[in-house]
Design a protein around this motif. Structure first.
Motif, PDB file in Angstrom:
ATOM      1  N   GLY A 155      63.398 100.583  75.793  1.00  0.00           N
ATOM      2  CA  GLY A 155      62.929 101.926  75.460  1.00  0.00           C
ATOM      3  C   GLY A 155      62.604 102.765  76.673  1.00  0.00           C
ATOM      4  N   ASP A 156      62.741 102.182  77.846  1.00  0.00           N
ATOM      5  CA  ASP A 156      62.440 102.924  79.078  1.00  0.00           C
ATOM      6  C   ASP A 156      63.646 102.985  80.012  1.00  0.00           C
ATOM      7  OD1 ASP A 156      62.612 100.307  79.950  1.00  0.00           O
ATOM      8  OD2 ASP A 156      60.612 100.240  80.842  1.00  0.00           O
ATOM      9  N   GLY A 157      64.842 102.774  79.464  1.00  0.00           N
ATOM     10  CA  GLY A 157      66.053 102.776  80.275  1.00  0.00           C
ATOM     11  C   GLY A 157      66.448 101.400  80.773  1.00  0.00           C
ATOM     12  N   THR A 158      65.670 100.378  80.383  1.00  0.00           N
ATOM     13  CA  THR A 158      66.016  99.007  80.745  1.00  0.00           C
ATOM     14  C   THR A 158      66.441  98.257  79.485  1.00  0.00           C
ATOM     15  OG1 THR A 158      63.752  98.173  80.509  1.00  0.00           O
ATOM     16  CG2 THR A 158      64.407  98.972  82.699  1.00  0.00           C
ATOM     17  N   PHE A 159      67.170  97.162  79.703  1.00  0.00           N
ATOM     18  CA  PHE A 159      67.711  96.392  78.593  1.00  0.00           C
ATOM     19  C   PHE A 159      67.483  94.909  78.832  1.00  0.00           C
ATOM     20  CE2 PHE A 159      69.844 100.376  78.787  1.00  0.00           C
ATOM     21  CZ  PHE A 159      70.032 100.744  77.467  1.00  0.00           C
ATOM     22  N   ILE A 160      67.404  94.168  77.751  1.00  0.00           N
ATOM     23  CA  ILE A 160      67.290  92.714  77.798  1.00  0.00           C
ATOM     24  C   ILE A 160      68.573  92.155  77.208  1.00  0.00           C
ATOM     25  CG2 ILE A 160      66.035  90.709  76.923  1.00  0.00           C
ATOM     26  CD1 ILE A 160      63.554  92.593  76.730  1.00  0.00           C
ATOM     27  N   VAL A 161      69.109  91.129  77.827  1.00  0.00           N
ATOM     28  CA  VAL A 161      70.337  90.507  77.356  1.00  0.00           C
ATOM     29  C   VAL A 161      69.980  89.192  76.673  1.00  0.00           C
ATOM     30  CG1 VAL A 161      72.567  89.558  78.065  1.00  0.00           C
ATOM     31  CG2 VAL A 161      71.624  91.548  79.253  1.00  0.00           C
ATOM     32  N   ASP A 162      70.643  88.920  75.526  1.00  0.00           N
ATOM     33  CA  ASP A 162      70.441  87.635  74.858  1.00  0.00           C
ATOM     34  C   ASP A 162      70.669  86.498  75.839  1.00  0.00           C
ATOM     35  OD1 ASP A 162      69.905  88.690  72.364  1.00  0.00           O
ATOM     36  OD2 ASP A 162      71.954  88.499  71.641  1.00  0.00           O
ATOM     37  N   GLY A 163      69.909  85.456  75.693  1.00  0.00           N
ATOM     38  CA  GLY A 163      70.043  84.281  76.552  1.00  0.00           C
ATOM     39  C   GLY A 163      70.637  83.108  75.801  1.00  0.00           C
ATOM     40  N   ARG A 164      70.193  81.933  76.169  1.00  0.00           N
ATOM     41  CA  ARG A 164      70.752  80.750  75.515  1.00  0.00           C
ATOM     42  C   ARG A 164      70.265  80.654  74.078  1.00  0.00           C
ATOM     43  NH1 ARG A 164      67.496  75.375  77.005  1.00  0.00           N
ATOM     44  NH2 ARG A 164      65.468  76.309  76.732  1.00  0.00           N
ATOM     45  N   THR A 165      71.032  79.980  73.262  1.00  0.00           N
ATOM     46  CA  THR A 165      70.717  79.819  71.848  1.00  0.00           C
ATOM     47  C   THR A 165      69.953  78.517  71.645  1.00  0.00           C
ATOM     48  OG1 THR A 165      72.721  81.016  71.255  1.00  0.00           O
ATOM     49  CG2 THR A 165      71.756  79.616  69.553  1.00  0.00           C
ATOM     50  N   LEU A 166      68.860  78.594  70.910  1.00  0.00           N
ATOM     51  CA  LEU A 166      68.050  77.431  70.578  1.00  0.00           C
ATOM     52  C   LEU A 166      68.259  77.134  69.098  1.00  0.00           C
ATOM     53  CD1 LEU A 166      64.831  78.587  72.455  1.00  0.00           C
ATOM     54  CD2 LEU A 166      66.643  77.091  73.306  1.00  0.00           C
ATOM     55  N   ASP A 167      68.804  75.991  68.772  1.00  0.00           N
ATOM     56  CA  ASP A 167      69.184  75.655  67.404  1.00  0.00           C
ATOM     57  C   ASP A 167      68.050  74.916  66.681  1.00  0.00           C
ATOM     58  OD1 ASP A 167      70.320  74.746  65.040  1.00  0.00           O
ATOM     59  OD2 ASP A 167      72.189  74.108  65.988  1.00  0.00           O
ATOM     60  N   ARG A 168      67.518  75.537  65.626  1.00  0.00           N
ATOM     61  CA  ARG A 168      66.490  74.931  64.765  1.00  0.00           C
ATOM     62  C   ARG A 168      66.912  75.020  63.301  1.00  0.00           C
ATOM     63  NH1 ARG A 168      65.515  73.891  69.229  1.00  0.00           N
ATOM     64  NH2 ARG A 168      63.533  73.809  70.313  1.00  0.00           N
ATOM     65  N   ARG A 169      68.230  75.065  63.049  1.00  0.00           N
ATOM     66  CA  ARG A 169      68.729  75.220  61.675  1.00  0.00           C
ATOM     67  C   ARG A 169      68.269  74.094  60.760  1.00  0.00           C
ATOM     68  NH1 ARG A 169      74.745  77.087  63.349  1.00  0.00           N
ATOM     69  NH2 ARG A 169      74.279  75.580  64.960  1.00  0.00           N
ATOM     70  N   LYS A 170      68.355  72.856  61.207  1.00  0.00           N
ATOM     71  CA  LYS A 170      67.947  71.729  60.360  1.00  0.00           C
ATOM     72  C   LYS A 170      66.478  71.819  60.009  1.00  0.00           C
ATOM     73  CE  LYS A 170      71.433  68.471  61.880  1.00  0.00           C
ATOM     74  NZ  LYS A 170      71.715  67.243  62.614  1.00  0.00           N
ATOM     75  N   MET A 171      65.676  72.207  60.948  1.00  0.00           N
ATOM     76  CA  MET A 171      64.231  72.315  60.754  1.00  0.00           C
ATOM     77  C   MET A 171      63.890  73.410  59.728  1.00  0.00           C
ATOM     78  SD  MET A 171      61.654  72.842  63.876  1.00  0.00           S
ATOM     79  CE  MET A 171      59.920  72.647  63.739  1.00  0.00           C
ATOM     80  N   MET A 172      64.671  74.485  59.722  1.00  0.00           N
ATOM     81  CA  MET A 172      64.389  75.626  58.848  1.00  0.00           C
ATOM     82  C   MET A 172      65.098  75.562  57.508  1.00  0.00           C
ATOM     83  SD  MET A 172      64.485  78.705  61.635  1.00  0.00           S
ATOM     84  CE  MET A 172      64.206  79.958  60.396  1.00  0.00           C
ATOM     85  N   ALA A 173      66.148  74.776  57.375  1.00  0.00           N
ATOM     86  CA  ALA A 173      66.983  74.760  56.182  1.00  0.00           C
ATOM     87  C   ALA A 173      66.194  74.529  54.904  1.00  0.00           C
ATOM     88  CB  ALA A 173      68.081  73.714  56.303  1.00  0.00           C
ATOM     89  N   ALA A 174      65.222  73.654  54.937  1.00  0.00           N
ATOM     90  CA  ALA A 174      64.433  73.344  53.737  1.00  0.00           C
ATOM     91  C   ALA A 174      63.467  74.470  53.386  1.00  0.00           C
ATOM     92  CB  ALA A 174      63.661  72.056  53.948  1.00  0.00           C
ATOM     93  N   LYS A 175      63.180  75.342  54.333  1.00  0.00           N
ATOM     94  CA  LYS A 175      62.184  76.393  54.124  1.00  0.00           C
ATOM     95  C   LYS A 175      62.772  77.718  53.655  1.00  0.00           C
ATOM     96  CE  LYS A 175      58.885  73.818  55.760  1.00  0.00           C
ATOM     97  NZ  LYS A 175      57.942  73.226  54.891  1.00  0.00           N
TER      98      LYS A 175
END
Length: 180
Positions: A155-175
């Motif tokens: 919002g001030d002329g700067t940007f953040i770039v996505d970084g590495r992906t952290l996989d927690r799909r199994k942990m969240m699948a039941a929820k």
């Protein structure tokens, strides 16, 4: 902790990635850069913040459709350039060397150079806060697109770039309803 100007508080809660929103007003295509986006629930619905100050808004109101195109970090200069000129006097597809592709469900074009495109119809315009609620009617992704990282505006002329992906799909699948 130190005080932060309240008018800058939005920079602490950066929303989703910066997107390009395309429209077609019946005569020509246009693109606008939008950094304030929101996913609504688990349905294929989204919201963007824009209003009458933006040239594309008239086409959005008239046709009630658009495409949300997801650019990647290698397109950052094009994304910023698109957001700093007006479609009233600029053919942004030509100026920024982007390729318009026909949509399957809407007249607004997809952007070939983007990672993904979501075709949408307007379901609500909330005037007081300039919120446009969109329902997705088709989506496509380019699996051959090498760059996958998106950019987020601070919002001030700067940007953040996505970084590495952290996989927690199994942990969240039941929820999550219906799993992942």
């Amino acid at each position: 902790m130190r005080p932060l100007r309240l008018s800058r508080a939005f920079t602490l809660i950066e929303s989703g990635p910066v997107v390009l929103v395309t429209t077609h007003d019946g005569k020509k295509n246009n693109i606008m850069t939008i950094s304030w986006t929101m996913v609504l629930d688990f349905t294929p619905a989204f919201a963007i913040a824009t209003g009458a100050w933006n040239h594309s808004f008239a086409a959005l109101r008239k046709t009630r459709e658009c495409v949300i195109a997801i650019p990647t970090v290698d397109m950052l200069d094009q994304v910023v350039g698109i957001g700093t000129c007006s479609g009233a006097d600029t053919d942004k597809f030509a100026k920024f060397k982007l390729t318009a592709l026909p949509g399957k469900a809407v007249k607004a074009p997809l952007i070939k150079e983007c990672l993904a495109n979501i075709e949408c119809r307007v379901v609500d315009l909330v005037g007081k806060h300039n919120i446009v609620v969109l329902e997705a009617v088709a989506a496509s992704v380019d699996p051959a697109h090498k760059e996958k990282r998106t950019v987020h505006a601070v919002g001030d002329g700067t940007f953040i770039v996505d970084g590495r992906t952290l996989d927690r799909r199994k942990m969240m699948a039941a929820k999550l309803p219906g799993g992942l």
